[in-house]
Design a protein around this motif. Sequence first.
Motif, PDB file in Angstrom:
ATOM      1  N   VAL A  55     -31.838  10.371   1.473  1.00 18.78           N
ATOM      2  CA  VAL A  55     -31.569   9.827   2.803  1.00 18.78           C
ATOM      3  C   VAL A  55     -32.804   9.924   3.688  1.00 18.78           C
ATOM      4  O   VAL A  55     -33.167   8.992   4.408  1.00 18.78           O
ATOM      5  N   ASN A  60     -31.208   5.701   1.199  1.00 23.76           N
ATOM      6  CA  ASN A  60     -29.816   6.130   1.167  1.00 23.76           C
ATOM      7  C   ASN A  60     -28.995   5.240   0.245  1.00 23.76           C
ATOM      8  O   ASN A  60     -28.883   4.037   0.471  1.00 23.76           O
ATOM      9  N   PHE A 123     -23.950  17.109  10.722  1.00 23.24           N
ATOM     10  CA  PHE A 123     -24.035  16.040   9.727  1.00 23.24           C
ATOM     11  C   PHE A 123     -22.664  15.412   9.500  1.00 23.24           C
ATOM     12  O   PHE A 123     -22.542  14.186   9.375  1.00 23.24           O
ATOM     13  N   ALA A 127     -21.797  11.547   9.748  1.00 24.16           N
ATOM     14  CA  ALA A 127     -21.629  10.902   8.447  1.00 24.16           C
ATOM     15  C   ALA A 127     -20.176  10.704   8.048  1.00 24.16           C
ATOM     16  O   ALA A 127     -19.849   9.773   7.308  1.00 24.16           O
ATOM     17  N   GLU A 191     -19.726   1.471   8.662  1.00 27.16           N
ATOM     18  CA  GLU A 191     -20.042   2.476   7.654  1.00 27.16           C
ATOM     19  C   GLU A 191     -21.219   2.052   6.779  1.00 27.16           C
ATOM     20  O   GLU A 191     -21.988   2.890   6.302  1.00 27.16           O
ATOM     21  N   THR A 195     -23.766   3.980   9.924  1.00 28.18           N
ATOM     22  CA  THR A 195     -23.681   5.376   9.476  1.00 28.18           C
ATOM     23  C   THR A 195     -24.953   5.861   8.774  1.00 28.18           C
ATOM     24  O   THR A 195     -25.427   6.970   9.066  1.00 28.18           O
ATOM     25  N   PRO A 196     -25.544   5.089   7.841  1.00 23.28           N
ATOM     26  CA  PRO A 196     -26.780   5.565   7.196  1.00 23.28           C
ATOM     27  C   PRO A 196     -27.907   5.838   8.185  1.00 23.28           C
ATOM     28  O   PRO A 196     -28.670   6.793   8.008  1.00 23.28           O
ATOM     29  N   MET A 199     -27.227   9.091   9.798  1.00 24.91           N
ATOM     30  CA  MET A 199     -27.473  10.185   8.856  1.00 24.91           C
ATOM     31  C   MET A 199     -28.957  10.527   8.779  1.00 24.91           C
ATOM     32  O   MET A 199     -29.328  11.696   8.658  1.00 24.91           O
ATOM     33  N   THR A 203     -30.499  14.337   8.943  1.00 21.09           N
ATOM     34  CA  THR A 203     -30.879  14.893   7.637  1.00 21.09           C
ATOM     35  C   THR A 203     -32.091  15.819   7.672  1.00 21.09           C
ATOM     36  O   THR A 203     -32.089  16.850   6.976  1.00 21.09           O
TER      37      THR A 203
END
Length: 207
Positions: A55, A60, A123, A127, A191, A195-196, A199, A203
């Motif tokens: 990620v 990701n 997280f 996520a 999503e 979302t990525p 994240m 991360t």
Amino acid sequence: MQSLRNSFKDQTSLYIFVSVLFLVGVVFGALMVNALSLEQQQDLGRYLGNFFVTVDQGLNPVQQEAYWDIALAHLKWIGLIWILGFSVIGLPVILILDFLKGVLIGFTVGYLVGQYSWKGLLFALVAVAPHNFIIIPVFIISSVCAMTFSLYIIKNRVLMQKHGSIKQPFMSYTGLTAAMMLMILAVSTFETWVTPAMMRWVTPLLL
């Protein structure tokens, strides 16, 4: 859905029951983290470590999946619940699915918090939580609708207490399920692409 509401005035009780069952699943899933052996914890830790590195590097795997792969993963749950609503034996299976959904989320969040403390919670908030704020209510609404329709079938076909045609309840049931599926398609967009990105912000704290 009006005919179903008139036939089953305890629908609110069903919502409460399904919601509590889901929450029990969440708690059970979180407690399952403590039952993991040391080897299992190490395996999960290595997997998450590799995932976080991926990620952080902007590769990701969730983002690389096709939109429909993510959407279908959720739609299969809703579709299965819809099918189970047509059978008498589907009632307990729907309840099992509600519980398992809670277990999956509870285990995921519980493990992240257990391993990474507040960083894991952060997280999970970016996520796991955002899209599930919509997916969980959709899941619960679909479950209650399926249970209500199943009870309608039991009362009007199995117990032979007929109160008119089943066509209107069927159309209402299918229509609501279709609306829930449209919600899933919209949430899957979030999503897949939002979302990525969220994240990747968090991360680096976990590496």
